[in-house]
Design a protein around this motif. Structure first.
Motif, mmCIF file in Angstrom:
data_model
loop_
_atom_site.group_PDB
_atom_site.id
_atom_site.type_symbol
_atom_site.label_atom_id
_atom_site.label_comp_id
_atom_site.label_asym_id
_atom_site.label_seq_id
_atom_site.Cartn_x
_atom_site.Cartn_y
_atom_site.Cartn_z
ATOM 1 N N TYR A 207 0.684 -1.133 0.253
ATOM 2 C CA TYR A 207 -0.087 -0.077 -0.025
ATOM 3 C C TYR A 207 0.822 1.304 -0.055
ATOM 4 N N SER A 274 1.961 6.603 -1.766
ATOM 5 C CA SER A 274 0.741 5.577 -1.319
ATOM 6 C C SER A 274 -0.233 5.652 -2.064
ATOM 7 N N THR A 276 -3.343 3.092 -1.212
ATOM 8 C CA THR A 276 -4.640 2.777 -0.652
ATOM 9 C C THR A 276 -5.034 3.566 0.402
ATOM 10 N N ALA A 278 -5.228 2.692 3.176
ATOM 11 C CA ALA A 278 -4.493 2.332 4.416
ATOM 12 C C ALA A 278 -3.235 3.340 5.053
ATOM 13 N N GLU A 279 -3.277 4.156 3.829
ATOM 14 C CA GLU A 279 -2.260 5.326 4.312
ATOM 15 C C GLU A 279 -3.296 6.436 4.728
#
Length: 385
Positions: A207, A274, A276, A278-279
């Motif tokens: 990610y 990054s 996704t 998720a960051e």
């Protein structure tokens, strides 16, 4: 207060944004609070140690699956340890935290969930995880997010709006700007060896988008260093070799703080590619901005592009777009004045809005409120009985 911070991994096994946040929150303070850290090993037998003055217990792990430690002893360790603390600070995402809560946390222990990001990419097991996550959030006295976008994008958090509070991360600007003679010499050496240096930092996981940065390097007149460890290291090296850019890429792994500072001060810009959600925040952006580096980040629907803002403290490009990433990086490399202006604006913004002491004080206040709320609730229940 006695606070136990629980997460999946910690230094020195694995570094990254969440371990950095935990490190900041476990620093000694004037109130005399006591902190400990409970994590799992990245791989290996259990161990106990003290890091930066804070006791750490790392439960044994058989390795990782999809960045998740295989640590069956963690939930039991969490349940057993919780009774010794006033506050249980659970850092997410980490499903083993939920299993620990499900096993039973004493009623008089306050639970504060640090919701760094939603769990993504776990579609097959989410029907099993979701009830456990909801149970933890129901038990939580407070839920901390680093930016409103994290709350807005999470269906798990929506029913708990009254318990949620948004507190942006902070950094110690003096840590990043104070340079000793040895580090200063190292900076000058790096500048001579790598006059067009781009720096990135983070766990080597998909990610983070480091593969996109390596693809972009084909169109960049410069060199890239990506600081960090992770399972994607070999894949990234193979990609660089296949694309013919391995001679302009460095993957030094985990580095001591002074060496990280040297690379940051020697670099011309910082890249956060990054790909996704998720960051969710990108704490490392603030560290780069504290040094005075302009940032190239991606247009994620998270806090990321609101920290280093397009045209103000950096340049923002579409997600997973190597040509646009390369163009933005080349623009800053070829226009030192623009890079300097964006970098100075970032430095000023960090000093004004992201100072570490403000972050630490706000989190401590959340813990105090959680403890008071839990004690009042427990007293009320005892009165009823």
């Amino acid at each position: 207060m006695n606070v136990l911070h629980a997460y999946k991994v910690y230094r020195p096994d694995v570094d990254g944004g969440i371990p950095e946040v935990i490190a900041k929150l476990t620093q000694p303070n004037a109130a005399g609070d006591r902190a400990e850290i409970l994590v799992a090993r990245d791989r290996g037998p259990p161990r106990r140690y003290v890091l930066d003055g804070t006791p750490v217990r790392a439960v044994g792990s058989f390795g990782q699956i999809s960045s998740m430690p295989i640590a069956p002893g963690f939930p039991l360790a969490l349940r057993a340890a919780a009774r010794r603390f006033d506050v249980l600070a659970l850092h997410y995402p980490f499903p083993l935290n939920d299993l620990g809560v499900a096993l039973g946390i004493p009623d008089d222990v306050a639970v504060v969930v640090h919701w760094h990001a939603d769990i993504i990419g776990r579609g097959a097991v989410m029907p099993l995880l979701a009830p456990l996550i909801r149970r933890t959030l129901a038990r939580a006295d407070r839920i901390v997010v680093s930016h409103q976008s994290i709350f807005d994008g999470s269906s798990f958090l929506q029913p708990h709006a009254a318990k949620c509070v948004s507190i942006p991360f902070g950094v110690d600007t003096s840590e990043w700007t104070t340079i000793d003679d040895a580090t200063r010499r190292r900076i000058e050496d790096l500048k001579r060896e790598h006059p067009r240096l781009i720096v990135a930092m983070g766990r080597l996981v998909p990610y983070k988008g480091f593969s996109v940065l390596i693809e972009a390097l084909q169109q960049i007149d410069g060199e890239v260093v990506i600081i960090g460890e992770g399972a994607e290291r070999d894949n990234l090296q193979r990609l660089a070799q296949r694309l013919g850019v391995s001679d302009r890429l460095r993957l030094p792994g985990f580095l001591p703080r002074d060496e990280v500072k040297a690379y940051f001060h020697a670099a011309r810009l910082f890249a956060l590619p990054s790909v996704t959600i998720a960051e969710a925040f990108g704490l490392v952006q603030i560290e780069a901005m504290a040094v005075g580096l302009p940032v190239v980040n991606t247009a994620l629907p998270t806090a990321v592009p609101t920290i280093a803002r397009d045209g103000l403290e950096g340049l923002t490009v579409p997600v997973n777009d190597a040509p646009r990433l390369a163009a933005a990086i080349n623009r800053l490399l070829d226009d030192p004045r623009l890079a300097a202006d964006l970098g100075e604006a970032g430095r000023q913004r960090v000093a004004a809005e992201y100072e570490l002491t403000v972050f630490q004080s706000a989190i401590r206040q959340v813990y105090e409120i959680a403890v008071e709320s839990r004690r009042s609730r427990s007293a009320g229940e005892q009165t009823k009985t």
